[in-house]
Write an enzyme that holds these catalytic residues in place. Structure first.
Site, short mmCIF file in Angstrom:
data_model
loop_
_atom_site.label_atom_id
_atom_site.label_comp_id
_atom_site.label_asym_id
_atom_site.label_seq_id
_atom_site.Cartn_x
_atom_site.Cartn_y
_atom_site.Cartn_z
N LEU A 50 53.34 19.82 -30.76
CA LEU A 50 53.23 19.01 -29.55
C LEU A 50 51.84 19.11 -28.95
O LEU A 50 51.31 18.10 -28.45
CB LEU A 50 54.29 19.43 -28.53
CG LEU A 50 54.29 18.62 -27.24
CD1 LEU A 50 54.57 17.15 -27.50
CD2 LEU A 50 55.31 19.18 -26.24
N LYS A 51 51.25 20.28 -28.97
CA LYS A 51 49.88 20.45 -28.45
C LYS A 51 48.93 19.47 -29.13
O LYS A 51 48.18 18.73 -28.47
CB LYS A 51 49.40 21.88 -28.66
CG LYS A 51 47.91 22.10 -28.42
CD LYS A 51 47.47 23.49 -28.83
CE LYS A 51 45.96 23.63 -28.79
NZ LYS A 51 45.41 23.47 -27.44
N ILE B 81 32.65 30.63 -13.70
CA ILE B 81 33.63 31.72 -13.77
C ILE B 81 33.49 32.53 -15.05
O ILE B 81 33.95 33.66 -15.13
CB ILE B 81 35.05 31.14 -13.62
CG1 ILE B 81 35.17 30.42 -12.28
CG2 ILE B 81 36.11 32.22 -13.71
CD1 ILE B 81 34.80 31.27 -11.08
N TRP C 103 49.52 39.23 -18.99
CA TRP C 103 49.42 38.23 -20.05
C TRP C 103 49.58 38.84 -21.44
O TRP C 103 49.17 38.27 -22.44
CB TRP C 103 48.10 37.48 -19.93
CG TRP C 103 48.04 36.70 -18.64
CD1 TRP C 103 49.04 36.53 -17.73
CD2 TRP C 103 46.92 35.99 -18.11
NE1 TRP C 103 48.61 35.76 -16.67
CE2 TRP C 103 47.32 35.42 -16.88
CE3 TRP C 103 45.62 35.79 -18.56
CZ2 TRP C 103 46.46 34.65 -16.10
CZ3 TRP C 103 44.76 35.03 -17.79
CH2 TRP C 103 45.18 34.46 -16.57
N ASP D 275 37.99 39.99 -13.94
CA ASP D 275 38.93 38.95 -13.54
C ASP D 275 40.33 39.51 -13.34
O ASP D 275 40.85 40.24 -14.18
CB ASP D 275 39.00 37.86 -14.61
CG ASP D 275 37.74 37.02 -14.68
OD1 ASP D 275 36.98 37.03 -13.69
OD2 ASP D 275 37.51 36.35 -15.70
N GLU E 124 50.57 36.88 -9.60
CA GLU E 124 51.61 36.54 -10.56
C GLU E 124 52.64 37.65 -10.74
O GLU E 124 53.84 37.39 -10.85
CB GLU E 124 50.97 36.21 -11.91
CG GLU E 124 51.92 35.90 -13.04
CD GLU E 124 51.16 35.68 -14.32
OE1 GLU E 124 51.57 36.22 -15.35
OE2 GLU E 124 50.14 34.95 -14.28
N CYS F 23 43.23 32.91 -9.64
CA CYS F 23 43.45 31.46 -9.71
C CYS F 23 44.92 31.12 -9.85
O CYS F 23 45.73 31.93 -10.28
CB CYS F 23 42.66 30.84 -10.86
SG CYS F 23 43.12 31.42 -12.50
N GLU G 60 40.72 30.00 -6.81
CA GLU G 60 41.10 28.59 -6.93
C GLU G 60 41.27 27.99 -5.55
O GLU G 60 41.93 28.56 -4.69
CB GLU G 60 42.42 28.47 -7.71
CG GLU G 60 42.88 27.04 -7.93
CD GLU G 60 43.68 26.49 -6.76
OE1 GLU G 60 43.51 25.30 -6.46
OE2 GLU G 60 44.44 27.23 -6.14
N HIS H 170 40.94 22.04 -14.75
CA HIS H 170 42.09 21.68 -15.57
C HIS H 170 42.27 20.17 -15.65
O HIS H 170 43.18 19.70 -16.33
CB HIS H 170 43.36 22.34 -15.03
CG HIS H 170 43.35 23.83 -15.20
ND1 HIS H 170 42.69 24.66 -14.34
CD2 HIS H 170 43.90 24.63 -16.15
CE1 HIS H 170 42.85 25.92 -14.75
NE2 HIS H 170 43.57 25.92 -15.84
#
Length: 762
Positions: A21-22, A438, A568, A606, A612, A650, A672, A701
């Site tokens: 799909l990407k 950034i 992550w 970062d 999150e 962000c 952000e 983005h």
């Protein structure tokens, strides 16, 4: 589908096992394939998913888990919540959808933020008093018909109406005090219309997700949940309703749902086991199906099936029926661990990706129905894996543990900020409103091919280094020509900001095909943190030092912070996260020391995932923020006073962590702010934030290039909250996913805007 739910999962990955799909999306956006070709690829992916889930033995197959970009955006489009600025573009329905997701030259996209405490990003719907909800899109019904043609009845999955509104924001026309939740009655009517249509199409079950209630909620929000499901449950014509909560304990919402006229309630027993006493006190469950989320949908470790089955057995008798599921959608894990050919066999044996988790759910379902003997072999295999992982020597590093034990309070403190600011002004001599980026610059096809060639042995390391240096020099010269004040080396050697560091740290394993969707066509391969972490050798110094040797301007060293590396990655679950964070922090601390020794005077660490990982319940916030801040300060507090430490955050709501952002004690924080039109600066000002701040002035983005006047307007808005002596000018995020055709004019306009505003300051 049977009349019961049985064994199921709450959702499934949708990007494709090989990111089909990407590639299709990016080809469509580049006009290389037609809409019809894109839709055919999407249909094939849906069909493959339904067939594989049915063949795996699930009793109930989830449907409508596919999305071209984001399931929250899908919900907005389904019920007509399309802001007029997109509807008036005159585009096709699909291109209007993508305009909301990505923007077009004349119109920025919707705001993008994190889906609860995950690394998945959703698009924030805009709701106003004039929003008119109705069944505007029949995609859900079309997918039901597709599945029916294959002989696979599916259970459509949608974001529940109350969670949808709680995730939304007021549109620009809304009066002060308006809440999207004020429109809940109208939205519930639109859901009712869809439920009636699904019933007429022969659908037996519908899943409505209400994860917003794993967080603290007001009485008004709980009342909205109660009334929404009283209304939907009372419909004369509807499928059976399965309301799923996940990502934590549902608290009071579980009591509400257990009393509501719905047939099934989903509970996440991985992230928020409510306890047997709490469940026993809910008599309403006794005529419902309790869908127990026993297989972790967010992490990759194999399930302790004995423990999960014991939990399931204790639930029998508390509900009319007990079904087994994943704790949440499997959207958050890769497709299949068996696709990994280079992963260490022992580590691989500890892992379960989406396909393996479906198998675990099926095994647990069989055990509940037929008894343990029916799955004795599977239970024994799982038992061996659990024992092997507990006893594996490679998981522990005594030297790392001794270093942690020897830490002292002073190891998390730097010199006072006023002392540092004076030293940095003397060392760097930057103008007001200094400009920077950034970190990452576009990763061209040549750069990606060079990295791939090194991996497969097509070039030697000397050739690779030469090509990377050539790319770094090109990026440095471009930044000089554009007029940026603080430069970066562009990170051509890095695939992903977390994966790159994990590949160079002990205690991590990386995958070849472990892709997970982050948003839209953006996918990441989270590394697997299985053991104690250390840094065998410097990671970034060679590249950053080379960039610094090319220019007289300051160059930033670029590092990823400990909390983000944890957030992550798929992190070990056999010790507290705080301990793992400190191990990573020590590795980053060592890297900072080596960057300083190589002459770097600006270093960015970062932490975009700081917000999150914030627990959804407020009573757990302090414990998390204490160790998260401590880990960042442990990583950075060894830096000299003259070294300017930056951090970057962000795509999250920052109000809950404003005090923690200040407590990080970074000299400059970039954040952000473009999509939210600088809203976060008011929070920072109110909290007394007194460090340098770089609110993003354009959204990377989106492919659109911001005009100079647009950036000037944002900078002037920022100056209302931040004095020019502390204001930095930068994009929202790294530029890796963009192309130079967008980046060069955007940065040129950024520098021009900063120059214009500087002139107005005299």
């Amino acid at each position: 589908m049977t009349s019961t739910i049985g064994s199921t999962v709450l959702g499934y990955p949708r990007i494709g096992p090989n990111r089909e799909l990407k590639r299709a999306l990016e080809n469509y956006w580049a006009s290389r394939i037609s809409e019809a070709e894109l839709r055919n690829i999407a249909r094939d992916l849906r069909i493959d998913t339904w067939r594989s889930l049915r063949q795996a033995g699930l009793d109930s197959v989830p449907g409508n888990t596919f999305s071209f970009y984001d399931h929250v955006l899908d919900t907005a489009v389904t019920f007509g919540a399309v802001p007029r600025r997109y509807a008036d573009l005159g585009l096709s329905p699909l291109d209007t959808y993508f305009a909301m997701a990505r923007g077009v030259e004349s119109t920025p996209p919707l705001e993008l933020t994190k889906w609860f405490d995950t690394n998945y990003h959703y698009l924030v719907p805009e709701i106003g008093p004039d929003t008119r909800f109705f069944l505007a899109d029949h995609g859900v019904l079309e997918q039901v018909r597709e599945a029916d043609e294959l002989g696979i009845p599916v259970r459509p999955v949608l974001v529940g109406p109350v969670t949808f509104l709680l995730l939304s924001k007021p549109d620009s026309e809304a009066a002060p005090g308006f809440r999207p939740l004020d429109t809940v009655d109208e939205l519930v009517d639109a859901y009712a219309e869809l439920l009636r249509e699904l019933a007429r199409a022969g659908v037996e079950w519908v899943q409505l997700d209400e994860p917003a209630f794993a967080a603290d909620r007001t009485e008004a929000e709980l009342a909205a949940l109660r009334e929404a499901y009283r209304s939907l449950g009372s419909l004369a014509e509807r499928p059976k309703l399965f309301v799923a909560g996940y990502f934590g304990d549902l608290g009071e919402a579980l009591e509400i749902l257990s009393a509501a006229p719905v047939e099934a309630v989903g509970v996440d027993f991985v992230a928020g086991d409510p306890g047997l006493d709490s469940l026993a006190a809910l008599p309403g469950l006794r005529d419902k199906t309790l869908v127990a989320g026993l297989v972790d949908g967010r992490n990759v470790w194999r399930t302790d099936l004995d423990r999960a089955l014991t939990t399931a057995a204790t639930l029998l008798g508390l509900a009319g029926e007990v079904a087994v599921s994943s704790s949440c959608s499997l959207l958050h894990v890769p497709y299949d661990v068996e696709a990994e050919s280079s992963l260490d066999p022992q580590v691989a044996s500890w892992l379960a990706f989406a396909r393996q988790k479906v198998h675990e759910v099926v095994v647990l379902g069989r055990a509940l129905r037929e008894g343990r003997d029916a799955v004795a072999e599977e239970l024994a295999a799982a038992r061996r894996v659990v024992t092997d992982r507990v006893n594996a020597e490679r998981v522990r590093d005594e030297q790392v543990r001794r270093r942690l034990a020897g830490l002292r309070p002073r190891d998390t403190r730097r010199a006072d900020y006023d002392v540092r600011r004076e030293a940095q002004q003397e060392a760097l001599r930057l103008p007001p409103l200094p400009t920077t980026t950034i970190g990452s610059f576009p990763q061209t096809a040549d750069v990606r091919r060079t990295r791939a060639a090194l991996r497969r042995g097509g070039i030697d390391h000397a050739t690779y280094t030469s090509r990377m240096r050539a790319e770094i020099e090109r990026v440095v010269r471009l930044q000089e020509e554009l007029g940026l004040d603080v430069l970066v080396h562009g990170e051509p050697e890095r695939n992903d900001m977390v994966q790159y560091f994990a590949e160079h740290l002990a205690g991590f394993a990386d995958t070849e095909h472990g892709w997970v969707q982050s948003y839209g066509s953006r996918c990441v391969r989270p590394p697997i943190l299985f053991g104690d972490v250390s840094r065998p050798e410097p990671i970034t110094v060679e590249w950053a030092a080379y960039a610094a040797s090319l220019t007289d301007r300051p160059v930033k060293g670029m590092l990823t912070g400990p909390v983000t590396i944890l957030a992550w990655s798929f992190v070990r679950d056999d010790q507290p996260l705080a301990d793992t964070a400190k191990q990573v922090a020590l590795a980053i601390r060592d890297e900072i020391a080596d960057l300083e020794a190589a002459g770097l005077g600006v270093i960015q660490v970062d932490e975009p995932a700081l917000r999150e990982l914030l627990p959804l319940r407020a009573h757990r916030h302090k414990e998390y923020l204490d160790w998260a801040v401590e880990a960042f300060r442990l990583a950075t507090s060894g830096a000299r006073a003259s070294t300017q430490v930056h951090t970057h955050l962000c795509y999250s709501e920052f109000g809950d962590v404003i005090d923690a952002i200040a407590a990080l004690d970074a000299d400059v924080t970039s954040i952000e702010a473009a999509r939210s039109r600088m809203e976060v600066l008011g929070d920072l000002e109110a909290a007394g934030f007194a460090r340098g701040v770089g609110p993003g002035v354009y959204d990377i983005h989106s492919p659109r290039v911001p005009e100079v006047a647009e950036i000037v307007e944002l900078l002037r808005a920022a100056l209302a909250s931040v004095p020019p002596s502390r204001l930095w000018v930068n994009p929202d995020c790294g530029l890796k996913t963009r192309g130079y055709a967008e980046v060069e004019p955007a940065l040129r306009n950024l520098v021009a805007a900063a120059t214009e505003v500087r002139r107005t300051l005299g």
